[in-house]
Write a protein that holds these residues in place. Structure first.
Motif, mmCIF file in Angstrom:
data_model
loop_
_atom_site.group_PDB
_atom_site.id
_atom_site.type_symbol
_atom_site.label_atom_id
_atom_site.label_comp_id
_atom_site.label_asym_id
_atom_site.label_seq_id
_atom_site.Cartn_x
_atom_site.Cartn_y
_atom_site.Cartn_z
ATOM 1 N N THR A 36 -60.217 -68.199 98.698
ATOM 2 C CA THR A 36 -60.798 -68.635 97.424
ATOM 3 C C THR A 36 -61.388 -70.037 97.578
ATOM 4 N N LEU A 42 -61.658 -62.316 98.200
ATOM 5 C CA LEU A 42 -60.708 -61.284 98.622
ATOM 6 C C LEU A 42 -60.742 -60.175 97.568
ATOM 7 N N LEU A 193 -60.339 -64.207 71.998
ATOM 8 C CA LEU A 193 -60.641 -64.402 73.419
ATOM 9 C C LEU A 193 -61.764 -63.462 73.873
ATOM 10 N N GLN A 197 -65.347 -64.483 75.646
ATOM 11 C CA GLN A 197 -65.890 -63.851 76.856
ATOM 12 C C GLN A 197 -67.294 -63.309 76.590
ATOM 13 N N SER A 204 -66.272 -65.410 84.051
ATOM 14 C CA SER A 204 -65.285 -64.344 83.960
ATOM 15 C C SER A 204 -63.998 -64.979 83.455
ATOM 16 N N ILE A 205 -63.534 -64.514 82.310
ATOM 17 C CA ILE A 205 -62.366 -65.137 81.689
ATOM 18 C C ILE A 205 -61.158 -64.218 81.833
ATOM 19 N N GLY A 206 -60.136 -64.703 82.514
ATOM 20 C CA GLY A 206 -58.915 -63.932 82.720
ATOM 21 C C GLY A 206 -57.785 -64.480 81.878
ATOM 22 N N SER A 207 -56.895 -63.599 81.492
ATOM 23 C CA SER A 207 -55.802 -63.977 80.594
ATOM 24 C C SER A 207 -54.492 -63.577 81.251
ATOM 25 N N TYR A 208 -53.598 -64.548 81.454
ATOM 26 C CA TYR A 208 -52.375 -64.289 82.213
ATOM 27 C C TYR A 208 -51.145 -64.643 81.400
ATOM 28 N N GLU A 219 -51.897 -68.279 80.018
ATOM 29 C CA GLU A 219 -52.817 -69.126 80.764
ATOM 30 C C GLU A 219 -54.150 -68.408 80.828
ATOM 31 N N VAL A 221 -57.885 -68.402 82.358
ATOM 32 C CA VAL A 221 -58.619 -68.960 83.493
ATOM 33 C C VAL A 221 -60.089 -68.562 83.381
ATOM 34 N N ARG A 223 -63.690 -68.511 85.216
ATOM 35 C CA ARG A 223 -64.226 -68.561 86.579
ATOM 36 C C ARG A 223 -65.738 -68.413 86.554
ATOM 37 N N LEU B 19 -55.512 -61.562 93.806
ATOM 38 C CA LEU B 19 -56.496 -61.664 94.891
ATOM 39 C C LEU B 19 -57.099 -63.062 94.989
ATOM 40 N N ARG B 22 -54.025 -67.169 92.603
ATOM 41 C CA ARG B 22 -53.465 -67.883 91.456
ATOM 42 C C ARG B 22 -52.029 -67.421 91.161
ATOM 43 N N THR B 78 -55.461 -58.073 76.086
ATOM 44 C CA THR B 78 -56.727 -58.810 76.175
ATOM 45 C C THR B 78 -57.836 -57.985 76.839
ATOM 46 N N HIS B 79 -59.059 -58.513 76.740
ATOM 47 C CA HIS B 79 -60.256 -57.779 77.191
ATOM 48 C C HIS B 79 -60.214 -57.429 78.671
ATOM 49 N N ASP B 80 -59.461 -58.212 79.457
ATOM 50 C CA ASP B 80 -59.413 -57.952 80.903
ATOM 51 C C ASP B 80 -58.289 -56.973 81.264
#
Lengths: 251, 251
Positions: A36, A42, A193, A197, A204-208, A219, A221, A223, B19, B22, B78-80
């Motif tokens: 990354t 990856l 959210l 997006q 690219s918005i990720g939600s963790y 969180e 993120v 990108r 991947l 994070r 969420t959307h992802d």
């Protein structure tokens, strides 16, 4: 940013011990971080057993699909180290005792007054025509054949091999990221959210979700390959969280 | 042991964050331990991104090949979170808001006085005809469709879902194992170890190098479905290590 270069990779971690649970893999996460950072994406990881069929099939599936394939494990001196044989077969090449590797190992053992046994000679085996990947920890080299990089499974050795290898690789435009912490769970922020997006399709918005044993937080993120895209999305996320806080205060 | 039952499994861990580095996966090792204990052989693991194509392809490749497939990640609000859509597509089924899951979640949010938003309703989505996998941590269920078990990515939730699920699964004859520690590295023991493996074909002997930053030692693991096979192999390994120690003492 109109000319982002995309370089992709996969990893194949090899070893019965990863699938039995005996060893908890540390190489996947390390490789993910390292790639990354330098702009290699990856895209896929597979873990297979010390089984020649399984290794051949996986490496052949991955090497045609991704720019780089990194493997870990199975290149030691014991009977269950069969990665060199499997990779050779995958490429339709003979698995030989590489002359340069034989010299390297033979000299090292001679210096230390240790017998260069048949088992130790196994560590010089690789497909004919492969190039070495240096092993500054314990000498026995990894190897590159085509776009496949074959490295040790012991994390200290894997990491040392990778450190030497990475500067030589074709890399792409790195993905920049920014993390926004939400004290609210995904259920609280999900609808808003998805809007953010939609408003920032170039990111690219990720939600963790995080769970502290009692309640969830999130969180988020963002990108993007173009770092200048991050600010606007971050500002909108901050406003989103404030709006939720205000709405909750007024409940 | 003439009638060992072999039950196989694969895992598919889903998530961009695995991947990118994070998030360091914790579910693979946990599943590996749990399956080994109850006699299910984990044969392959794949990690793919939150990408519908990639999930569909992987789950379809794995579900025809193994008895059980366990997935982690992508079932949040969420959307992802697109795992329910992808698994539905893999099976050619409609992805619906499951009525029982809607009731379960609706009642839980009503009790807590929290709005049952569109985002939260996403957590009730699964292929038509799927069965629930209970979530004692945060209510939103995982699901089973065919031989595929779809669970959350948050480790506490994944583990709780798995705990409830495992007793209901078809299992096989467990593999028993015994570990013999060698103070010598693989290069020292490799030739003799291959002999021991040859003498005990009904066991599988694995060799795992350890590096303490200075020198290598080896953990040798003997595995067999018939526990009575372990003693003889273990005794021969102990004799092998003693012989190496004697030879070294006499050097």
């Amino acid at each position: 940013m109109t000319n982002a270069t995309i370089v992709t990779a996969a990893m194949l971690a090899i070893g019965d011990e990863l699938l039995s649970g005996r060893t908890k893999d540390k190489n996947i996460g390390h490789l993910a971080d390292a790639l990354t950072m330098i702009g290699i994406d990856l895209r896929e990881v597979r873990i297979v057993a010390d089984d020649e069929e399984a290794i051949v099939e996986a490496v052949n599936a991955l090497r045609v699909r991704y720019d780089h394939v990194f493997t870990s494990g199975g290149i030691g001196p014991t009977h269950d180290d069969i990665t060199a044989d499997a990779i050779s077969r995958a490429f339709g090449l003979e698995c030989i005792h590489d002359p340069k590797a034989m010299d390297l190992l033979g000299q090292m053992y001679a210096r230390r007054g240790i017998e260069f046994t048949e088992a130790r000679k196994r560590m010089a085996r690789m497909p004919a025509g492969a190039e070495h990947i240096a092993n500054p920890v314990s000498t026995a080299p990894g190897f590159r054949i085509g776009n496949v990089y074959v490295m040790a499974g012991v994390p200290q050795v894997f990491q040392a091999m990778l450190d030497g290898l990475l500067p030589s690789l074709a890399t792409g435009t790195p993905i920049h990221s920014r993390t926004v912490r939400s004290p609210y769970g995904e259920g609280d922020i999900g609808v808003a959210l998805a809007e953010v997006q939609k408003n920032h399709p170039e990111t690219s918005i990720g939600s963790y979700p995080k769970f502290d044993g009692n309640s969830f937080s999130t969180e988020i993120v963002i990108r993007a390959r173009d770092a200048s895209r991050l600010d606007a999305a971050e500002a909108e996320l901050a406003a989103m969280i404030e709006a939720i806080a205000r709405a909750r205060g007024g409940e």
